[in-house]
Scaffold this motif. Structure first.
Motif, PDB file in Angstrom:
ATOM      1  N   ALA A   1       0.697  -1.122   0.195  1.00 21.26           N
ATOM      2  CA  ALA A   1       0.010   0.148  -0.010  1.00 21.26           C
ATOM      3  C   ALA A   1       1.039   1.738  -0.188  1.00 21.26           C
ATOM      4  N   PHE A   2      -0.169   2.830   0.053  1.00 21.02           N
ATOM      5  CA  PHE A   2       0.846   3.471  -0.522  1.00 21.02           C
ATOM      6  C   PHE A   2       0.660   4.654   1.061  1.00 21.02           C
ATOM      7  N   LEU A   3       1.129   5.199   1.536  1.00 17.73           N
ATOM      8  CA  LEU A   3       2.194   6.042   2.791  1.00 17.73           C
ATOM      9  C   LEU A   3       2.220   7.538   2.258  1.00 17.73           C
ATOM     10  N   SER A   4       1.235   8.201   1.975  1.00 21.92           N
ATOM     11  CA  SER A   4       0.939   9.528   1.292  1.00 21.92           C
ATOM     12  C   SER A   4       1.080  11.183   3.049  1.00 21.92           C
ATOM     13  N   PRO A   5       1.683  12.372   2.751  1.00 24.71           N
ATOM     14  CA  PRO A   5       0.735  13.164   4.007  1.00 24.71           C
ATOM     15  C   PRO A   5      -0.318  13.246   3.506  1.00 24.71           C
ATOM     16  N   LYS A   6      -0.737  13.568   4.681  1.00 23.67           N
ATOM     17  CA  LYS A   6      -2.492  14.147   4.744  1.00 23.67           C
ATOM     18  C   LYS A   6      -2.706  15.559   3.565  1.00 23.67           C
ATOM     19  N   GLY A   7      -3.805  14.686   3.020  1.00 23.57           N
ATOM     20  CA  GLY A   7      -4.805  16.003   1.943  1.00 23.57           C
ATOM     21  C   GLY A   7      -3.984  15.340   0.639  1.00 23.57           C
ATOM     22  N   LYS A   8      -2.725  14.808   0.580  1.00 22.71           N
ATOM     23  CA  LYS A   8      -2.426  14.180  -0.275  1.00 22.71           C
ATOM     24  C   LYS A   8      -2.323  12.980  -0.982  1.00 22.71           C
TER      25      LYS A   8
ATOM     26  N   LEU B   1       5.829   3.094  -1.033  1.00 19.14           N
ATOM     27  CA  LEU B   1       5.199   1.822  -1.153  1.00 19.14           C
ATOM     28  C   LEU B   1       5.838   0.729  -0.244  1.00 19.14           C
ATOM     29  N   GLN B   2       4.682   0.465   0.754  1.00 14.16           N
ATOM     30  CA  GLN B   2       5.514  -0.672   1.654  1.00 14.16           C
ATOM     31  C   GLN B   2       3.842  -2.261   2.065  1.00 14.16           C
ATOM     32  N   ASP B   3       4.669  -2.667   2.494  1.00 17.52           N
ATOM     33  CA  ASP B   3       2.995  -3.655   2.730  1.00 17.52           C
ATOM     34  C   ASP B   3       2.456  -3.549   3.870  1.00 17.52           C
ATOM     35  N   LEU B   4       1.229  -3.589   3.612  1.00 18.57           N
ATOM     36  CA  LEU B   4       0.407  -2.919   4.742  1.00 18.57           C
ATOM     37  C   LEU B   4       0.248  -3.364   5.886  1.00 18.57           C
ATOM     38  N   PRO B   5       0.826  -4.239   6.968  1.00 16.46           N
ATOM     39  CA  PRO B   5       0.232  -5.012   7.610  1.00 16.46           C
ATOM     40  C   PRO B   5       1.366  -3.675   8.980  1.00 16.46           C
ATOM     41  N   VAL B   6       2.678  -2.877   7.736  1.00 15.73           N
ATOM     42  CA  VAL B   6       3.602  -2.337   8.046  1.00 15.73           C
ATOM     43  C   VAL B   6       3.396  -1.098   8.246  1.00 15.73           C
ATOM     44  N   ILE B   7       2.277  -0.483   7.310  1.00 16.10           N
ATOM     45  CA  ILE B   7       2.303   1.209   7.009  1.00 16.10           C
ATOM     46  C   ILE B   7       1.137   1.046   8.420  1.00 16.10           C
ATOM     47  N   ASN B   8      -0.074   0.259   8.641  1.00 16.85           N
ATOM     48  CA  ASN B   8      -0.910  -0.371   9.945  1.00 16.85           C
ATOM     49  C   ASN B   8      -0.541   0.273  11.019  1.00 16.85           C
ATOM     50  N   ASP B   9       0.673  -0.547  10.958  1.00 15.67           N
ATOM     51  CA  ASP B   9       1.306  -0.339  12.659  1.00 15.67           C
ATOM     52  C   ASP B   9       2.146   0.835  12.896  1.00 15.67           C
ATOM     53  N   TRP B  10       3.122   1.479  11.723  1.00 19.76           N
ATOM     54  CA  TRP B  10       2.981   3.403  11.928  1.00 19.76           C
ATOM     55  C   TRP B  10       1.991   3.559  12.273  1.00 19.76           C
ATOM     56  N   LEU B  11       0.782   3.593  11.446  1.00 25.62           N
ATOM     57  CA  LEU B  11      -0.485   4.627  11.861  1.00 25.62           C
ATOM     58  C   LEU B  11      -1.022   4.455  13.132  1.00 25.62           C
ATOM     59  N   LYS B  12      -0.399   3.852  13.924  1.00 22.96           N
ATOM     60  CA  LYS B  12      -0.401   3.272  15.167  1.00 22.96           C
ATOM     61  C   LYS B  12      -0.432   4.493  16.478  1.00 22.96           C
TER      62      LYS B  12
ATOM     63  N   ILE C   1       2.273   9.657  13.532  1.00 22.17           N
ATOM     64  CA  ILE C   1       2.325   9.774  11.771  1.00 22.17           C
ATOM     65  C   ILE C   1       0.683   9.690  11.716  1.00 22.17           C
ATOM     66  N   ALA C   2       0.887   9.719  12.520  1.00 17.03           N
ATOM     67  CA  ALA C   2      -1.061   9.413  12.062  1.00 17.03           C
ATOM     68  C   ALA C   2      -1.565  10.648  12.067  1.00 17.03           C
ATOM     69  N   GLU C   3      -1.165  11.485  13.069  1.00 18.23           N
ATOM     70  CA  GLU C   3      -1.233  12.514  12.459  1.00 18.23           C
ATOM     71  C   GLU C   3      -1.256  13.984  11.213  1.00 18.23           C
ATOM     72  N   LYS C   4      -0.283  13.227  10.809  1.00 15.33           N
ATOM     73  CA  LYS C   4       0.316  13.425   9.173  1.00 15.33           C
ATOM     74  C   LYS C   4       0.133  12.908   7.620  1.00 15.33           C
ATOM     75  N   PHE C   5      -0.124  11.572   8.575  1.00 16.28           N
ATOM     76  CA  PHE C   5       0.427  10.920   6.847  1.00 16.28           C
ATOM     77  C   PHE C   5      -1.697   9.570   7.611  1.00 16.28           C
ATOM     78  N   GLU C   6      -1.820   9.428   5.689  1.00 12.71           N
ATOM     79  CA  GLU C   6      -3.280   8.594   4.994  1.00 12.71           C
ATOM     80  C   GLU C   6      -2.268   7.557   4.180  1.00 12.71           C
ATOM     81  N   LEU C   7      -3.012   6.334   4.748  1.00 13.52           N
ATOM     82  CA  LEU C   7      -3.050   5.624   4.173  1.00 13.52           C
ATOM     83  C   LEU C   7      -3.716   5.101   3.055  1.00 13.52           C
TER      84      LEU C   7
END
Length: 292
Positions: A156-163, A219-230, A234-240
């Motif tokens: 999955a992709f991870l990018s800044p919120k709003g982008k 671009l990274q494995d989804l479980p890793v991104i979900n873990d980052w977003l915990k 990170i959750a305040e500034k980035f979105e899946l």
């Protein structure tokens, strides 16, 4: 590794679906690219087993008697990462099942992923097996023997919120700076789409680069991104962003010709699938049952 809310489930046939024994231990994981890295040992479910047990039972010859040494690439949460002085994670618990079957404890070595996927670390006798959220690919099978699959790959992709980035085409049309982890299937995917993205040795450096503004999207494995977003910062500034089901799966690797070790891994995986302990371990690390 291809090397996701979109949720990672065993229902996909995609990367790194198997089962796990009821008794779980956080084994340790730590190796360095070209030489011994720091190692951390954690007592697995078989703590206290005789170091001569495998040899006495005619089991596989291990790098260190009484220990099943596992190569991994840290950090890669929730598959393997440090918690205090121990390495814990989903992969750690999976390999602990095989260690228990062999009557030994697991020891983890941290090393660059490229040395793992190429087979170099195993061929050099740095470890017996490798578990690093590693996707089974034909290229890797030329250098490694793999266990039966134990997890489906979704990236999955991870990018800044709003982008928010939903497709790789948006990366191209937006002329975005693109970052992936080196030697992974995410890199393979990016290259197959005509990209030459910035590469990072590990997932920790990858997310740090995104936070520092060195890249616009990763671009990274989804479980890793979900873990980052915990993590709130990170959750305040980035979105899946967009999720890609690759159809690949993860496997635990061993040196070519290691039929006895692969059998121990497969037996442990099959038993866990049968007795439901895989579901227990999955829920422990992903917060839901497989396929939920």
């Amino acid at each position: 590794m291809t090397e996701k809310e979109a949720v990672v489930g065993l229902s996909f046939i995609p990367r790194r679906a198997l089962a796990v024994g009821a008794v779980v231990v956080a084994g340790a994981l730590s190796l360095s690219a070209c030489g011994g890295g720091s190692t951390t040992t954690t007592a697995g479910p078989s703590e206290g087993a005789s170091s001569s047990a495998p040899a006495a039972a005619g089991g596989p010859k291990l790098v260190t008697p009484g220990k099943l040494t596992t190569c991994t690439s840290l950090p890669y949460p929730p598959f393997q990462y440090k918690e205090g002085d121990k390495v814990v994670g989903f992969d750690v618990d999976i390999v602990d099942l095989a260690a228990k079957k062999l009557g030994v404890t697991q020891e983890i070595v941290d090393i660059k992923f490229d040395s793992i996927k190429s087979g170099a670390a195993l061929n050099a006798g740095k470890c017996d097996v490798a578990a690093a959220g590693m996707t089974i690919t034909e290229e890797r099978k030329a250098n490694l023997d793999f266990s039966d699959p134990y997890f489906d790959e979704v990236i999955a992709f991870l990018s800044p919120k709003g982008k928010k980035v939903t497709t790789i085409e948006e990366v191209k049309s937006g002329n975005l700076r693109f970052g992936v982890q080196a030697a992974t299937t995410s890199l393979d995917y990016a290259k197959s789409k005509g990209f030459d993205p910035k590469q990072f040795d590990d997932a920790g450096k990858q997310i740090a680069a995104l936070q520092a503004g060195q890249v616009d999207v990763v671009l990274q494995d989804l479980p890793v991104i979900n873990d980052w977003l915990k993590k709130p910062e990170i959750a305040e500034k980035f979105e899946l962003g967009g999720v890609i089901e690759t159809g690949a799966q993860y496997g635990v690797a061993a040196k070519k010709g290691s039929a006895d070790l692969v059998k121990a891994l497969n037996d442990a995986i099959a038993a866990a699938k049968s007795d439901g302990s895989y579901d227990t371990i999955y829920e422990k690390w992903f917060g839901k049952k497989p396929g939920a």
